[in-house]
Design a protein around this motif. Structure first.
Motif, PDB file in Angstrom:
ATOM      1  N   ALA A 171      24.153  47.713  33.052  1.00 47.37           N
ATOM      2  CA  ALA A 171      22.809  48.231  33.315  1.00 47.37           C
ATOM      3  C   ALA A 171      21.765  47.149  33.059  1.00 47.37           C
ATOM      4  O   ALA A 171      21.881  46.381  32.105  1.00 47.37           O
ATOM      5  CB  ALA A 171      22.558  49.437  32.429  1.00 47.37           C
ATOM      6  N   LEU A 172      20.760  47.072  33.936  1.00 45.67           N
ATOM      7  CA  LEU A 172      19.708  46.062  33.782  1.00 45.67           C
ATOM      8  C   LEU A 172      18.780  46.409  32.626  1.00 45.67           C
ATOM      9  O   LEU A 172      18.235  45.555  31.956  1.00 45.67           O
ATOM     10  CB  LEU A 172      18.875  45.978  35.062  1.00 45.67           C
ATOM     11  CG  LEU A 172      19.561  45.312  36.240  1.00 45.67           C
ATOM     12  CD1 LEU A 172      18.685  45.417  37.474  1.00 45.67           C
ATOM     13  CD2 LEU A 172      19.837  43.851  35.933  1.00 45.67           C
ATOM     14  N   VAL A 173      18.609  47.710  32.432  1.00 46.78           N
ATOM     15  CA  VAL A 173      17.689  48.170  31.390  1.00 46.78           C
ATOM     16  C   VAL A 173      18.484  49.069  30.448  1.00 46.78           C
ATOM     17  O   VAL A 173      19.284  49.881  30.904  1.00 46.78           O
ATOM     18  CB  VAL A 173      16.535  48.983  32.024  1.00 46.78           C
ATOM     19  CG1 VAL A 173      15.566  49.468  30.982  1.00 46.78           C
ATOM     20  CG2 VAL A 173      15.833  48.185  33.096  1.00 46.78           C
ATOM     21  N   ARG A 174      18.279  48.912  29.146  1.00 45.31           N
ATOM     22  CA  ARG A 174      18.991  49.738  28.184  1.00 45.31           C
ATOM     23  C   ARG A 174      18.581  51.192  28.375  1.00 45.31           C
ATOM     24  O   ARG A 174      17.407  51.485  28.617  1.00 45.31           O
ATOM     25  CB  ARG A 174      18.653  49.293  26.761  1.00 45.31           C
ATOM     26  CG  ARG A 174      19.833  49.364  25.827  1.00 45.31           C
ATOM     27  CD  ARG A 174      19.575  48.513  24.599  1.00 45.31           C
ATOM     28  NE  ARG A 174      18.432  49.036  23.837  1.00 45.31           N
ATOM     29  CZ  ARG A 174      18.550  49.969  22.902  1.00 45.31           C
ATOM     30  NH1 ARG A 174      19.729  50.441  22.576  1.00 45.31           N
ATOM     31  NH2 ARG A 174      17.484  50.412  22.275  1.00 45.31           N
ATOM     32  N   ASN A 175      19.536  52.064  28.318  1.00 42.89           N
ATOM     33  CA  ASN A 175      19.271  53.444  28.665  1.00 42.89           C
ATOM     34  C   ASN A 175      19.933  54.353  27.635  1.00 42.89           C
ATOM     35  O   ASN A 175      21.107  54.177  27.311  1.00 42.89           O
ATOM     36  CB  ASN A 175      19.891  53.671  30.047  1.00 42.89           C
ATOM     37  CG  ASN A 175      19.510  54.988  30.625  1.00 42.89           C
ATOM     38  OD1 ASN A 175      19.078  55.890  29.914  1.00 42.89           O
ATOM     39  ND2 ASN A 175      19.663  55.120  31.926  1.00 42.89           N
TER      40      ASN A 175
END
Ligand code: HEC
Ligand code: HEC
Length: 150
Positions: free
Chosen positions: A137-141
């Motif tokens: 994932a590009l952004v932590r979620n």
């Protein structure tokens, strides 16, 4: 002059200065997804990324989620007349292809009339069903799927 007129005049002056002065930093940094291709030109096809495929179906995270596509779809055409997804997912082809049949909701039009073919509102499958990138994932979620109450 009334104070409101002075205020309006001052605003006009600031506005004129602001519009006349060039803002190169802003204009130069903004880039669209097409990159620097001019609008009348055809931009190069983006490279196909690696998709997560053939690892079984994805779990659904909530009841009404359109299931994610667990296989590659780049070669399946969908346009006004052709929909190649249907040759595996529409009844009766789904039986021979051993593919999940589209949901019964996909045979009902927007007025609730049951049809014997896919409803036009469901024609463009990829509006709702998308494959997944095989990448971190590009952004932590921190999203957690809906849990059933015990
Ligand atoms: C050659 C046959 C074939 C074609 C064409 C095809 N699929 Fe599939 N699809 C399958 C099979 C088989 C599975 C089940 C995979 C599994 O269970 O591992 C599947 C699974 C799926 C699922 C997951 C369903 C679920 O309940 O999890 C979705 C969504 C899906 N496909 C959408 C599409 C879309 C959209 C297209 C067109 C762009 C398409 N498929 C074209 C064979 C096909
Ligand atoms: C407007 C959004 C939308 C469109 C367009 C759409 N679907 Fe779906 N689809 C869903 C939703 C939401 C579900 C899950 C809920 C349900 O079953 O209706 C689903 C369920 C499915 C399933 C799983 C059925 C099951 O019983 O497990 C398959 C397979 C599927 N769709 C394939 C397709 C194909 C192929 C197309 C194109 C012909 C398509 N869908 C178009 C939203 C859509």
């Amino acid at each position: 002059m009334k104070p409101v007129h002075i205020a309006l005049g001052a605003f006009g002056l600031i506005f004129a200065v602001a519009t006349l002065s060039p803002i190169p930093a802003l204009a130069g940094d903004v880039q669209s997804l097409r990159g620097k291709t001019e609008i009348p030109e055809i931009n190069p096809t983006p490279e196909l990324t690696k998709q997560r495929a053939d690892k079984g179906r994805f779990t659904r995270n909530y009841r009404q989620q359109p299931p994610l596509v667990p296989h590659k779809i780049a070669k399946y055409e969908i346009d006004l007349k052709v929909n190649q997804c249907l040759r595996c997912h529409d009844w009766p082809y789904n039986v021979e292809e051993n593919a999940p049949k589209v949901s019964e909701t996909h045979y009902t039009d927007r007025d609730g009339t049951a049809l014997d073919h896919i409803a036009r509102t469901r024609w463009f499958c990829t509006q709702c069903h998308v494959p997944q990138e095989d990448a971190p994932a590009l952004v932590r979620n921190t999203f957690k799927p809906l849990q059933r109450k015990q």
